[in-house]
Design a protein around this motif. Sequence first.
Motif, PDB file in Angstrom:
ATOM      1  N   TRP A 199       0.827  -1.204   0.000  1.00  0.00           N
ATOM      2  CA  TRP A 199       0.000   0.000   0.000  1.00  0.00           C
ATOM      3  C   TRP A 199       0.870   1.267   0.000  1.00  0.00           C
ATOM      4  N   ALA A 200       1.909   1.283   0.824  1.00  0.00           N
ATOM      5  CA  ALA A 200       2.777   2.464   0.919  1.00  0.00           C
ATOM      6  C   ALA A 200       3.515   2.720  -0.396  1.00  0.00           C
ATOM      7  N   ILE A 201       4.024   1.657  -1.000  1.00  0.00           N
ATOM      8  CA  ILE A 201       4.738   1.813  -2.270  1.00  0.00           C
ATOM      9  C   ILE A 201       3.772   2.265  -3.362  1.00  0.00           C
ATOM     10  N   GLU A 202       2.579   1.684  -3.358  1.00  0.00           N
ATOM     11  CA  GLU A 202       1.571   2.095  -4.338  1.00  0.00           C
ATOM     12  C   GLU A 202       1.195   3.561  -4.157  1.00  0.00           C
ATOM     13  N   LEU A 203       1.094   4.009  -2.921  1.00  0.00           N
ATOM     14  CA  LEU A 203       0.769   5.408  -2.652  1.00  0.00           C
ATOM     15  C   LEU A 203       1.783   6.339  -3.301  1.00  0.00           C
ATOM     16  N   LEU A 204       3.063   6.022  -3.178  1.00  0.00           N
ATOM     17  CA  LEU A 204       4.100   6.855  -3.785  1.00  0.00           C
ATOM     18  C   LEU A 204       4.018   6.822  -5.311  1.00  0.00           C
ATOM     19  N   ALA A 205       3.835   5.627  -5.869  1.00  0.00           N
ATOM     20  CA  ALA A 205       3.740   5.496  -7.324  1.00  0.00           C
ATOM     21  C   ALA A 205       2.491   6.209  -7.849  1.00  0.00           C
ATOM     22  N   TRP A 206       1.384   6.057  -7.155  1.00  0.00           N
ATOM     23  CA  TRP A 206       0.130   6.678  -7.574  1.00  0.00           C
ATOM     24  C   TRP A 206       0.224   8.195  -7.531  1.00  0.00           C
ATOM     25  N   THR A 207       0.909   8.722  -6.537  1.00  0.00           N
ATOM     26  CA  THR A 207       1.111  10.172  -6.454  1.00  0.00           C
ATOM     27  C   THR A 207       1.896  10.664  -7.665  1.00  0.00           C
ATOM     28  N   ALA A 208       2.909   9.901  -8.079  1.00  0.00           N
ATOM     29  CA  ALA A 208       3.681  10.261  -9.270  1.00  0.00           C
ATOM     30  C   ALA A 208       2.798  10.232 -10.518  1.00  0.00           C
ATOM     31  N   VAL A 209       1.914   9.249 -10.606  1.00  0.00           N
ATOM     32  CA  VAL A 209       0.991   9.172 -11.747  1.00  0.00           C
ATOM     33  C   VAL A 209       0.085  10.396 -11.771  1.00  0.00           C
ATOM     34  N   LEU A 210      -0.506  10.715 -10.626  1.00  0.00           N
ATOM     35  CA  LEU A 210      -1.468  11.823 -10.578  1.00  0.00           C
ATOM     36  C   LEU A 210      -0.830  13.173 -10.868  1.00  0.00           C
ATOM     37  N   ALA A 211       0.470  13.283 -10.659  1.00  0.00           N
ATOM     38  CA  ALA A 211       1.157  14.531 -10.972  1.00  0.00           C
ATOM     39  C   ALA A 211       1.301  14.722 -12.482  1.00  0.00           C
ATOM     40  N   ARG A 212       1.140  13.636 -13.247  1.00  0.00           N
ATOM     41  CA  ARG A 212       1.423  13.707 -14.683  1.00  0.00           C
ATOM     42  C   ARG A 212       0.264  13.303 -15.598  1.00  0.00           C
ATOM     43  N   VAL A 213      -0.721  12.619 -15.064  1.00  0.00           N
ATOM     44  CA  VAL A 213      -1.827  12.106 -15.885  1.00  0.00           C
ATOM     45  C   VAL A 213      -3.138  12.642 -15.324  1.00  0.00           C
ATOM     46  N   PRO A 214      -4.055  13.084 -16.192  1.00  0.00           N
ATOM     47  CA  PRO A 214      -5.347  13.556 -15.693  1.00  0.00           C
ATOM     48  C   PRO A 214      -6.070  12.470 -14.889  1.00  0.00           C
ATOM     49  N   LEU A 215      -6.729  12.875 -13.847  1.00  0.00           N
ATOM     50  CA  LEU A 215      -7.468  11.951 -12.994  1.00  0.00           C
ATOM     51  C   LEU A 215      -8.540  11.210 -13.781  1.00  0.00           C
ATOM     52  N   THR A 216      -9.129  11.876 -14.776  1.00  0.00           N
ATOM     53  CA  THR A 216     -10.183  11.260 -15.577  1.00  0.00           C
ATOM     54  C   THR A 216      -9.667  10.109 -16.437  1.00  0.00           C
ATOM     55  N   ILE A 217      -8.371  10.025 -16.615  1.00  0.00           N
ATOM     56  CA  ILE A 217      -7.763   8.914 -17.342  1.00  0.00           C
ATOM     57  C   ILE A 217      -7.152   7.919 -16.361  1.00  0.00           C
ATOM     58  N   ALA A 218      -6.396   8.420 -15.404  1.00  0.00           N
ATOM     59  CA  ALA A 218      -5.656   7.540 -14.484  1.00  0.00           C
ATOM     60  C   ALA A 218      -6.583   6.707 -13.599  1.00  0.00           C
ATOM     61  N   PHE A 219      -7.583   7.326 -13.014  1.00  0.00           N
ATOM     62  CA  PHE A 219      -8.417   6.604 -12.053  1.00  0.00           C
ATOM     63  C   PHE A 219      -9.195   5.461 -12.691  1.00  0.00           C
ATOM     64  N   PRO A 220      -9.854   5.670 -13.825  1.00  0.00           N
ATOM     65  CA  PRO A 220     -10.547   4.530 -14.432  1.00  0.00           C
ATOM     66  C   PRO A 220      -9.598   3.377 -14.798  1.00  0.00           C
ATOM     67  N   LEU A 221      -8.363   3.678 -15.151  1.00  0.00           N
ATOM     68  CA  LEU A 221      -7.408   2.613 -15.463  1.00  0.00           C
ATOM     69  C   LEU A 221      -7.098   1.764 -14.231  1.00  0.00           C
ATOM     70  N   MET A 222      -7.216   2.348 -13.062  1.00  0.00           N
ATOM     71  CA  MET A 222      -7.000   1.582 -11.832  1.00  0.00           C
ATOM     72  C   MET A 222      -8.079   0.521 -11.620  1.00  0.00           C
ATOM     73  N   ALA A 223      -9.172   0.605 -12.386  1.00  0.00           N
ATOM     74  CA  ALA A 223     -10.211  -0.426 -12.295  1.00  0.00           C
ATOM     75  C   ALA A 223      -9.668  -1.786 -12.703  1.00  0.00           C
ATOM     76  N   LEU A 224      -8.535  -1.812 -13.382  1.00  0.00           N
ATOM     77  CA  LEU A 224      -7.904  -3.098 -13.699  1.00  0.00           C
ATOM     78  C   LEU A 224      -7.550  -3.861 -12.427  1.00  0.00           C
ATOM     79  N   SER A 225      -7.435  -3.153 -11.312  1.00  0.00           N
ATOM     80  CA  SER A 225      -7.163  -3.852 -10.050  1.00  0.00           C
ATOM     81  C   SER A 225      -8.338  -4.750  -9.669  1.00  0.00           C
ATOM     82  N   TYR A 226      -9.558  -4.388 -10.087  1.00  0.00           N
ATOM     83  CA  TYR A 226     -10.705  -5.269  -9.849  1.00  0.00           C
ATOM     84  C   TYR A 226     -10.524  -6.575 -10.612  1.00  0.00           C
TER      85      TYR A 226
END
Length: 117
Positions: free
Chosen positions: A52-79
């Motif tokens: 979880w901690a490592i993902e938090l750091l990686a996810w923060t890096a993603v959100l700094a560079r990719v719009p939330l409207t693109i990045a967040f739906p892609l995380m649905a692959l975790s389902y």
Amino acid sequence: MTGGLTLPMSGLILFCVVAETAREVCFKQAASDSAILATLAKPLTWLGIGFWAIELLAWTAVLARVPLTIAFPLMALSYVGTVVAGAAVFKENINLRHAAGVFLITAGVACVGATGL
């Protein structure tokens, strides 16, 4: 924010999906037939927290560079990853309706991913 979905950002999102799936597998395995305090003492619980901690750091890096409207739906692959891991690791059943839902999630993610290119 640059606004595009580059190959490195796609890879980082995929890493986040894998880390989230691994976290859920760790938590499920640690929680099996245990009280909460006993679960907290298990190494798999702490491994899950580490993911979880490592993902938090990686996810923060993603959100700094990719719009939330693109990045967040892609995380649905975790389902999808979690369902596959549940079937593979814990021998959980996936019926036809469940499989159809996973397919639809994957199709939606593919649409969002194509939008971000």
